[in-house]
Design a protein around this motif. Sequence first.
Motif, PDB file in Angstrom:
ATOM      1  N   ASN A  19       0.841  -1.197   0.000  1.00  0.00           N
ATOM      2  CA  ASN A  19       0.000   0.000   0.000  1.00  0.00           C
ATOM      3  C   ASN A  19       0.874   1.244   0.000  1.00  0.00           C
ATOM      4  N   ARG A  20       0.720   2.087  -1.023  1.00  0.00           N
ATOM      5  CA  ARG A  20       1.478   3.339  -1.124  1.00  0.00           C
ATOM      6  C   ARG A  20       0.538   4.528  -1.322  1.00  0.00           C
ATOM      7  N   ILE A  21      -0.584   4.526  -0.609  1.00  0.00           N
ATOM      8  CA  ILE A  21      -1.539   5.622  -0.697  1.00  0.00           C
ATOM      9  C   ILE A  21      -1.170   6.696   0.320  1.00  0.00           C
ATOM     10  N   ALA A  22      -1.009   7.912  -0.164  1.00  0.00           N
ATOM     11  CA  ALA A  22      -0.564   9.023   0.676  1.00  0.00           C
ATOM     12  C   ALA A  22      -1.743   9.747   1.301  1.00  0.00           C
ATOM     13  N   MET A  23      -1.583  10.177   2.552  1.00  0.00           N
ATOM     14  CA  MET A  23      -2.615  10.975   3.199  1.00  0.00           C
ATOM     15  C   MET A  23      -2.798  12.316   2.493  1.00  0.00           C
ATOM     16  N   SER A  24      -1.746  12.799   1.854  1.00  0.00           N
ATOM     17  CA  SER A  24      -1.849  14.074   1.138  1.00  0.00           C
ATOM     18  C   SER A  24      -2.582  13.947  -0.188  1.00  0.00           C
TER      19      SER A  24
END
Length: 334
Positions: free
Chosen positions: A81-86
């Motif tokens: 998982n490489r989903i950014a909060m930004s």
Amino acid sequence: MSADAQTAGSRRSSETGFAARTGGGYSGPMPDITIVYEHPAWFLPLFTGLEARGISFDAVHADGLVFDPADTRPPAPVVFNRIAMSSFLRAPEHPIFFAQALMAQWQAVGARVVNGADVLAIDANKARQLALIAGLGLAIPATRVVHRAADLVAAAATLRFPVVVKANIGGSGAGIVRYDSADELAAAVADGNAPDSIDRVLMVQEYVPVRSGAITRIETLGGKYLYAIDVDGGGGFDLCPADVCLTAPGKAAVSVVQAHPAPELIAAAERIAVAAGMDVGGVEVMIDDRDGTPRFYDVNALSNFVADPVTVIGFDPHDRLIDWLADRIVESKA
């Protein structure tokens, strides 16, 4: 995942230059690892390193991704998982909450999910991060959590000014504003100018004067210390140290140097990473100049690693990340 929603894995991504899929489903031989990402540039070093090592992977952009909750097939033995909060800053229809459901689904059907749904839930909740840290007996900035901007002034009444108001889900310093007095905060609330958060949770927090002006970011991998950097944003709140952050238009100057944290700070960061279930990511700490107390304040499960790492820290952390991922792939096939 539903086959009718798939896009062929051989299609080249105009964003990454690597083979990518942007729909649901998969076909052909199962790759060793599937990487789900949102930012078009942040993970090129990872993709390049995997390709150089001969590790088969799918780079799957979150946009257009569809999953079937009744499907029992994982897309790969290992999912990263490489989903950014930004991501909410780049698209109003961001994948932050979708990704939590997706990672939970893939973990439930047998994939080894790196920084999975439980970690995403903490990454997307600064209030939970602070509660986790405090629960370990570590110091945090004095903080109050509310769900209405109207409650910020009352919540700040027991805090020392200046304070900062923070969005519960932020990124790259977004949703952080300093207020030097109760009157200033009250005026912002009355005018509707206080920060907001996409989950409608806000924090008001004592502003911590940071000793020497720099915060320390301690990166971990597999719950163990990887490296540390001191980041000085000149008083600003956007402290992202990665290449694409430092070169972003309008980005304020940020100074990044290698740090050598005390053993007790390293041990504390490792405890936080383990308690959060975080496979790879950073823990941020600042030394309170008022009393010398180390105050941990942020857990970042999406680490882009430092820009120009060989110069700054003496090695490329992507090499060690890929070694660690390769071990997870071997374990998943055992």
